[in-house]
Design an enzyme around this catalytic site. Structure first.
Site, PDB file in Angstrom:
ATOM      1  N   CYS A 134      -0.716 -31.841  37.675  1.00 30.96           N
ATOM      2  CA  CYS A 134      -2.163 -31.998  37.615  1.00 30.96           C
ATOM      3  C   CYS A 134      -2.973 -30.962  38.349  1.00 30.96           C
ATOM      4  CB  CYS A 134      -2.750 -33.359  37.804  1.00 30.96           C
ATOM      5  SG  CYS A 134      -4.667 -33.596  37.583  1.00 30.96           S
ATOM      6  N   CYS A 137      -6.381 -32.366  39.720  1.00 30.85           N
ATOM      7  CA  CYS A 137      -6.055 -33.201  40.981  1.00 30.85           C
ATOM      8  C   CYS A 137      -5.792 -32.489  42.354  1.00 30.85           C
ATOM      9  CB  CYS A 137      -5.328 -34.326  40.522  1.00 30.85           C
ATOM     10  SG  CYS A 137      -5.380 -34.860  38.786  1.00 30.85           S
ATOM     11  N   ASP A 138      -4.721 -31.752  42.111  1.00 31.61           N
ATOM     12  CA  ASP A 138      -3.919 -31.270  43.160  1.00 31.61           C
ATOM     13  C   ASP A 138      -4.122 -29.993  43.689  1.00 31.61           C
ATOM     14  OD1 ASP A 138      -2.922 -33.882  43.436  1.00 31.61           O
ATOM     15  OD2 ASP A 138      -1.122 -33.469  42.109  1.00 31.61           O
TER      16      ASP A 138
END
Ligand code: NAP
Length: 305
Positions: A134, A137-138
């Site tokens: 992701c 997200c990261d």
């Protein structure tokens, strides 16, 4: 007593939520069941540029709006994992992992796909601390550092563009010299100075030092020669498989995709399917919404007859 609905929709991605909008507006009592994140894969996508009428929107924003919209006309949304769809006195019986059971006249399976994971030694161990599926997200954890992306599809190239805005350098490793991604995305990636593309290579081994990923060994598929890409983060986007393990195998193709008719019905009466989990050529938000609308409309017609 088990709760009863007209329609149970399994999956709250674009297909399921659109089915919910159309079914609720047709005055049907609707339950949506989502096992993971509302909005589906959309919520992990940085930017959507091909949803007509909206020139650009973050995936999370569209997912949030769709989730609200899906419930606007009365559909109930719950969290849960469906284990089985059975029959109970002419109704569909949907059994959840937590033991709950719901009944309905029809079911729409809109569970989408799940990304394939990297099949290398230690890959599981480093997922979440060096390997991520992701970018939204990261990606932030890898700002000003080097990142490797594996894959040549839309997901790999679109997320490469996002990650390039954070990272020092992004290297995309593609196993052939052909991209599956749309030409416009390929052009943007090729024009980005922070992105290097290495074709005809496969990931071979994680390079780990002091319990951290510091690189990825890659192998030339023609010569067999192994080289190393220095990177702190690895984002594999190597395709996805349908989330249909709970679906009767008689309506699945050899890869697990649901065989749906033009009206989104399947060979099992009362079971409909929509979105990325069905066998189709084009997997996009807009085609998922299309399927969801058709499925709900077909169910409304049948139930009113
Ligand atoms: P995909 O289109 O199936 O691409 C997967 C990529 O990974 C391909 O380049 C494939 O190579 C490569 N690959 C597969 N297994 C591999 C392995 N074991 N090692 C190394 N490379 C491997 O998957 P996706 O990009 O996740 O997209 C899935 C679907 O969603 C597609 O239909 C896509 O169009 C759609 N999508 C659309 C959008 C958009 O329109 N905005 C965004 C994201 C996704 P080969 O080509 O050699 O198989």
């Amino acid at each position: 007593m088990n709760e009863q609905y007209d329609v149970i929709i399994v999956g709250a991605g674009p297909a399921g939520l659109t089915a919910a909008i159309y079914a609720s507006r047709a005055d049907l009592k609707v339950l949506i069941i989502e096992a993971e994140v509302n909005g589906g894969k959309l919520s992990k996508t940085y930017e959507i540029e091909n949803y007509p009428g909206i020139k650009s929107i973050s995936g999370l924003e569209l997912a949030t709006q769709l989730t609200e919209h899906g419930q606007k006309f009365g559909a109930k949304l719950i969290s849960g994992e469906v284990l089985e769809i059975g029959e109970n006195e002419g109704k569909k019986e949907v059994r959840l992992k937590n033991g709950d059971v719901y009944l309905s006249k029809a079911v729409v399976v809109a569970t989408g796909t799940k990304e394939r994971t990297l099949d290398l030694p230690h890959a599981d161990e480093f997922t979440g601390r060096g390997i991520s599926y992701c970018a939204v997200c990261d990606g932030f954890f890898y700002r000003n550092r080097n990142i490797a992306i594996i894959g040549g599809g839309n997901s790999a190239l679109e997320e490469a563009l996002y990650l390039a805005s954070l990272a020092a350098k992004v290297t995309i490793i593609v196993r052939r010299d052909v991209f599956r991604a749309d030409a416009t995305v390929v052009d943007k990636v090729k024009a980005n100075e922070k992105i290097e593309i290495i074709t005809k290579h496969l990931p071979e081994e994680l390079v780990i030092e002091n319990d951290r990923i510091v690189g990825l060994k890659i192998r030339n598929v023609e010569s067999g020669e192994v080289s190393t890409v220095d990177c702190a983060g690895i984002f594999p986007y190597i395709g996805a498989d349908p989330c249909t393990s709970f679906v009767d195998p008689s309506i699945l193709d050899e890869r697990g995709y649901i065989l749906a008719n033009a009206d989104m019905s399947t060979a099992i009466p009362g079971i409909y399917a929509a979105g990325d989990c069905i066998r189709k050529d084009l997997r996009q938000v807009v085609t998922a919404c299309n399927d969801g609308a058709i499925a709900a409309n077909s169910i409304a017609k049948v139930l009113k007859e």
